[in-house]
Design a protein around this motif. Structure first.
Motif, short mmCIF file in Angstrom:
data_model
loop_
_atom_site.label_atom_id
_atom_site.label_comp_id
_atom_site.label_asym_id
_atom_site.label_seq_id
_atom_site.Cartn_x
_atom_site.Cartn_y
_atom_site.Cartn_z
N TYR A 105 -13.21 -8.10 -8.24
CA TYR A 105 -12.72 -6.59 -8.42
C TYR A 105 -13.28 -5.59 -7.20
CZ TYR A 105 -10.49 -7.23 -12.88
OH TYR A 105 -9.74 -7.80 -13.84
N HIS A 109 -7.59 -4.66 -5.01
CA HIS A 109 -7.37 -3.55 -5.53
C HIS A 109 -6.09 -3.49 -5.66
CE1 HIS A 109 -11.62 -1.98 -4.74
NE2 HIS A 109 -11.27 -2.60 -3.47
N ASN A 120 -4.72 4.43 -6.95
CA ASN A 120 -5.50 3.22 -7.11
C ASN A 120 -5.60 2.86 -8.81
OD1 ASN A 120 -7.40 1.18 -6.82
ND2 ASN A 120 -8.96 2.47 -6.07
N GLU A 290 -16.93 -0.75 -13.78
CA GLU A 290 -16.06 0.06 -13.01
C GLU A 290 -16.62 1.59 -13.04
OE1 GLU A 290 -12.08 0.62 -13.49
OE2 GLU A 290 -11.78 -0.18 -11.49
#
Length: 295
Positions: A105, A109, A120, A290
């Protein structure tokens, strides 16, 4: 005279032998040097960390790990009214050490155009089935678990879709420069993100009707309020050592973090931070990482 001749022969023989030994020594030295160079060249050639990263024909070669993408599909998201893009892959550890496949990750993307931007996409999490189980659990485990040296596992990476537009997936090298792209047609996969919204609205309508029906019965309503209060307290704690994530989902129809967002008004990060790791799915753990990296 004989002594002089004999001495001369001995002297010449010594010179010849010395020359031969010196020649053999040089040959051995050169051979050793050549072997050393070959070994070094071979070592560089076989060292996966020295290999150039590439993306071609659905294969992302990231040196120490290779990701071979085998299938793509659209599934319901754990977030109500959303869909997720699921990219299945076979991951091989090319190194001699354990590796973390979820690091993908950091260099892979997904982007999708909206009315104002090329968005995104965030890491996604698929919905549980009617029995409260994660149908992609083994693929999530394959991505999150440490992969042993020389082994291959089946995994999947997911992104939450914003709409029905095509998704462009980019692949980067260690310097975070894009080395390849893959365009995926959401409509071509036979999915529509708008349909999930209508289904969610229908489900919400049914819930509202059931709630109105319960309110028409005072005693039942009081019991419902008490049960809901108890449920919220349990969700807030999410620390019952005798209850697993599957048990919780079976009882409440969603994960503890999702419940906190829907019923307690928590933000996604607040809900994930306040939920024990053992009560979060692998997708939620990845999403929390994230969010932490975005700070």
């Amino acid at each position: 005279m004989k002594k002089s001749l004999t001495l001369g022969v001995v002297l010449i023989s010594s010179i010849i032998l010395a020359a031969c030994e010196n020649k053999n020594s040089n040959v051995a030295t050169n051979h050793s040097s050549s072997s050393s160079k070959v070994e070094k060249a071979t070592s560089k050639k076989t060292d996966p960390s020295k290999r150039k990263w590439t993306y071609k024909n659905n294969i992302f070669d990231a040196g120490i790990e290779t990701y071979k993408f085998t299938k793509t599909e659209i599934r319901d998201s754990a977030t109500e009214g959303k869909k997720v893009l699921v990219m299945y892959c076979d991951i091989t550890n090319n190194s001699k050490k354990e590796q973390d496949p979820s690091n993908i990750y950091m260099v892979v993307h997904a982007y999708q155009k909206t009315g104002t931007a090329d968005k995104n996409l965030s890491v996604g999490m698929n919905a549980y089935d009617d029995n409260g189980n994660d149908p992609l659990q083994k693929y999530n485990d394959g991505l999150q678990d440490k992969l042993l040296a020389g082994k291959t596992t089946h995994a999947a990476i997911m992104f939450t879709l914003a709409n029905d537009n095509d998704v462009t997936v980019t692949f980067q090298n260690p310097e975070f420069k894009t080395i390849g792209k893959k365009v995926i047609s959401v409509k071509g996969l036979g999915a529509s993100t708008s349909s999930s919204s209508s289904n969610a609205s229908s489900a919400s309508s049914q819930v509202a009707q059931a709630s109105a029906s319960r309110k028409s019965q005072p005693s039942t309503a009081q019991s419902s309020v008490a049960a809901n209060s108890q449920k919220q307290n349990q969700v807030a704690a999410s620390s019952n050592p005798n209850q697993s994530l599957t048990d919780f989902v079976n009882e409440y129809g969603m994960s503890p973090a999702a419940y906190k967002m829907q019923h307690d008004g928590m933000s996604e990060k607040e809900a994930l931070d306040s939920t024990p790791r053992g009560m979060k799915s692998s997708g939620e753990i990845q999403r929390q990482n994230e969010l932490d990296n975005q700070q």
